[in-house]
Design an enzyme around this catalytic site. Structure first.
Site, PDB file in Angstrom:
ATOM      1  CB  SER A 190      47.836 -11.672  49.558  1.00  7.26           C
ATOM      2  OG  SER A 190      47.947 -10.276  49.455  1.00  7.26           O
ATOM      3  CG  ASP A 250      53.994  -8.518  53.039  1.00 12.43           C
ATOM      4  OD1 ASP A 250      53.642  -7.299  52.504  1.00 12.43           O
ATOM      5  OD2 ASP A 250      53.366  -9.342  53.243  1.00 12.43           O
ATOM      6  CG  HIS A 276      52.775  -9.488  49.732  1.00 15.88           C
ATOM      7  ND1 HIS A 276      52.125  -9.624  51.135  1.00 15.88           N
ATOM      8  CD2 HIS A 276      51.818  -9.425  48.755  1.00 15.88           C
ATOM      9  CE1 HIS A 276      50.814  -9.994  50.448  1.00 15.88           C
ATOM     10  NE2 HIS A 276      50.682  -9.888  49.287  1.00 15.88           N
TER      11      HIS A 276
END
Length: 322
Positions: A164, A259, A289
């Site tokens: 991320s 996501d 996510h």
């Protein structure tokens, strides 16, 4: 959970893996509109996480000094019974640039250290909004330089793995090392990388109500991280803005179907390919996510196994016949 192609308001809906869908009611609220609460919940998750067996490993906490003089905590995990020199993996945690810690990486550090085997060095980089760009990147660079100087590390086999926001930092670090010199990075693994502050992709516009991370989180994350940029966003902050991606190390990019960051990861992988960089891209269907925190789900287990296999191939090429 097959929810169909369209929502009641005419927009696309999520198509969730059944095991992940069943786990949704038990997930914590990690949305960052209340950052203090999200940080506390993230810390609680880390404290409760099951850590694999650590027999045969040495785990020590150290500090490295960033370019601005700040002491940056790192956690070093190394095999004690494997002859060296060994490859090394720099691990950069997720959390939207605003949360996460060394503790949140420990289970994965231990698993990777044992499974590869390799030095695994997690970085407790500074968080926004208290420390906006470039603090986290400076901290990551300092940790990379420490890794390259560490006894027992094979400097020709250093990889970087970011999740991320950590994926955005990993991508930025490879750009920085290429442009300014520094320890060579052999491989970059970018897991749902947060690389584009513009949030103009279809997935960024679509997924405004997804579990754990949505468009509002992404907007706030970038606002916090870029608060020191005075309106001008450099590629070292948002790598999708880079004009030249040539000369970067090979990459593996993983993205999640539901996501908001999905399409920017795909676009970044495509841009790397156009620049002549070898890339493997994998979209995990039915995911969202951070859905990998549901570790028992089959798709999460499959992703963890693939991550290990990809890193073994990159950092132990002699074992894979490369």
């Amino acid at each position: 959970m097959e929810q169909g192609p369209d929502s009641a308001d005419g927009g696309p809906r999520m198509h969730l893996d059944p095991e992940l869908a069943a786990a949704l009611p038990a997930l914590p609220d990690l949305h960052i509109h209340d950052l203090a609460a999200a940080r506390e919940r993230m810390a609680q998750l880390a404290a409760r996480a099951e850590v694999p067996a650590t027999e045969g490993l040495g785990i020590v906490d150290k500090s490295v000094r960033a370019a601005d003089g700040t002491l940056v905590p790192i956690r070093v995990c190394r095999p004690l019974d494997v002859a060296g020199p060994l490859p090394a993996l720099l691990l950069l945690h997720g959390g939207g640039f605003v949360m996460g810690s060394l503790e949140s990486t420990t289970p994965q550090s231990v698993a990777l250290c044992t499974g590869l085997p390799a030095f695994v060095v997690a970085v407790g980089y500074r968080l926004a909004p208290e420390h906006p760009y470039p603090a986290a990147l400076r901290d990551s660079e300092a940790a990379l330089r420490w890794v390259a100087d560490a006894e027992g590390v094979d400097t020709a086999r250093i990889g970087v793995y970011g999740m991320s926001a950590g994926g955005g930092l990993a991508a930025a670090l490879t750009l920085l090392v290429r442009d300014r010199g520094g320890p060579p990075i052999r491989f970059q693994l970018l897991d749902a990388p947060e690389v584009d502050d513009r949030l103009e992709t279809p997935s960024a516009r679509t997924f405004d109500d997804t579990p754990l991370w949505n468009r509002a989180d992404a907007e706030l994350s970038w606002r916090h991280y870029l608060s020191g940029c005075d309106g001008r966003v450099p590629a070292y902050a948002a790598p999708a803005r880079a004009d030249d991606l040539s000369g970067l190390p090979p990459a593996y990019v993983s993205v999640y179907e539901n996501d908001p960051l999905r399409d920017e990861g795909i676009a970044y992988a495509s841009a790397l390919l156009r620049a002549g960089v070898s890339v493997e891209l994998h979209l995990f269907p039915g995911t969202f996510h951070r859905s990998a925190i549901i570790a028992g789900a089959q798709v999460s287990r499959r992703q963890a196994a693939e991550t290990l296999a990809i890193l073994r191939r990159a950092l132990h090429p002699e074992a894979s016949g490369q």
